[in-house]
Design an enzyme around this catalytic site. Structure first.
Site, mmCIF file in Angstrom:
data_model
loop_
_atom_site.group_PDB
_atom_site.id
_atom_site.type_symbol
_atom_site.label_atom_id
_atom_site.label_comp_id
_atom_site.label_asym_id
_atom_site.label_seq_id
_atom_site.Cartn_x
_atom_site.Cartn_y
_atom_site.Cartn_z
ATOM 1 N N CYS A 31 9.494 -20.100 25.142
ATOM 2 C CA CYS A 31 10.361 -19.252 25.753
ATOM 3 C C CYS A 31 9.922 -18.394 26.829
ATOM 4 C CB CYS A 31 11.765 -18.761 25.133
ATOM 5 S SG CYS A 31 12.888 -17.819 26.011
ATOM 6 N N CYS B 188 11.945 -15.179 27.564
ATOM 7 C CA CYS B 188 11.850 -14.134 26.370
ATOM 8 C C CYS B 188 10.709 -13.530 26.216
ATOM 9 C CB CYS B 188 12.171 -15.044 24.974
ATOM 10 S SG CYS B 188 13.476 -16.300 24.914
ATOM 11 N N ASP B 189 9.607 -14.163 26.374
ATOM 12 C CA ASP B 189 8.347 -13.534 26.059
ATOM 13 C C ASP B 189 7.217 -13.339 27.213
ATOM 14 O OD1 ASP B 189 9.204 -13.654 23.464
ATOM 15 O OD2 ASP B 189 8.244 -15.667 23.272
#
Ligand code: NAP
Length: 309
Positions: free
Chosen positions: A131, A134-135
């Site tokens: 992701c 997300c990261d």
């Protein structure tokens, strides 16, 4: 006994919740391990009708949940451990407790597909991720070369997003043609920080001895040539696997584990309906999942009406 239990709080589950709550069925909605579903991990959603400027995926899901709760849906954090669909009424074990329901709507979505490489698991969260939203902003990826694997919309979207953080992004695809939609593909291919690596697969991820990703081993599918590419991050975006394992053997599914609906949202099990990505190998869009959630709620409501007669 519950009237309607919905498993999943992605677009499908929450739309089913809005409709069944508005039908006064007081649905119980179980979140699973990923409240809000996969859309919470995306950035701006540009193709959900009604939002000309796009809408943040997380915010969209929050709004859907509030809308469902306003009409009486009960959203409960919980994971279904097992299901028994053999009797008159579906029974679930949720975090150790049994829940019996007249109707069940399965809207469990799909999870990220993994490459299946030996070092992939060992380096998860140490440079391997599924992701970018997300990261991607993590310090470990800043101003470093990054690799995205895949050729669909997700891979193109992730690669484009990662150009904000990495020094360069390599988009590695196993064929010489992207599967992504034209607009997403063009954005990626034309980006000056993205280098396309065609006809290539990742055969291993390096860095276990350093406890962080240091590179990938590549193989050209046409020439067989092998090479190493140094990078700090591997973003895997190669599609999804339906979250239907707990229903294996209980309802009809295809070989890949997608539930097979039978006319509308009905399944092979009485009182059990399905909606969203766990039953959709083809479209897999937020709006189609929402539409299927609506269908499942209407089908469940009609089924309950027939039982009362
Ligand atoms: P996808 O369309 O299924 O694409 C998966 C990609 O990964 C394909 O290019 C496939 O290669 C490749 N792949 C699969 N298994 C592989 C493996 N083991 N090794 C290497 N490559 C592998 O999945 P997606 O990109 O996640 O998209 C899923 C759905 O969500 C689509 O309908 C898409 O339109 C939608 N989506 C929309 C947006 C948006 O509109 N904002 C964003 C993301 C996703 P092949 O092409 O060779 O099969």
């Amino acid at each position: 006994m519950e009237k309607v239990v919905i498993i999943g709080t992605g677009c499908a589950g929450l739309t089913a919740a809005i409709y069944s709550a508005r039908a006064n069925l007081n649905p119980l909605v179980l979140t699973g391990t990923m409240p809000g579903g996969l859309l919470t991990t995306t950035s701006t959603v540009e193709n959900f009708p009604g939002f000309p400027e796009g809408v943040d995926g997380f915010q969209l899901m929050q709004h859907m949940q509030k809308q469902a709760e306003r009409f009486g849906a009960r959203v409960q954090f919980g994971t279904v451990e097992s299901a028994d669909l053999s009797g008159d009424h579906p029974k679930l074990i949720v975090d150790g407790k049994e829940i019996e329901t007249q109707t069940l709507i399965i809207a469990t979505g799909a999870g990220h597909r993994h490459l299946g490489l030996e070092n992939e698991k060992k380096l998860e969260n140490k440079g391997v991720t599924y992701c970018a939203t997300c990261d991607g902003a993590l310090p470990m990826f800043r101003d470093k070369p990054l690799v995205v694997v895949g050729g669909g919309d997700s891979a193109c979207e992730e690669a484009t997003y990662l150009t904000r953080f990495g020094s360069k992004v390599y988009l590695i695809h196993r064929r010489d043609e992207l599967r992504a939609s034209k607009i997403m593909a063009e954005r990626a291919v034309n980006h000056d920080k993205i280098e396309m690596v065609w006809d290539t697969v990742v055969t291993e991820i390096h860095g276990v001895e350093d406890d962080e990703v240091t590179g990938v081993q590549l193989k050209n599918t046409k020439t067989g040539e092998e090479s190493r590419l140094d990078c700090a991050g591997v973003f895997v975006a190669i599609g999804h696997v339906p979250n239907t394992q707990i229903f294996t053997g209980h309802i009809d599914m295809d070989e890949a584990g997608y539930v097979l609906p039978r006319g509308g949202s009905k399944t092979s099990s009485k009182g059990v309906f399905v909606a969203g990505d766990c039953a959709d190998q083809v479209y897999r869009q937020a709006i189609t999942a929402a539409g299927m959630g609506c269908m499942a709620a209407i089908d469940a409501e009609r089924y309950l009406g027939e039982q009362d007669q």
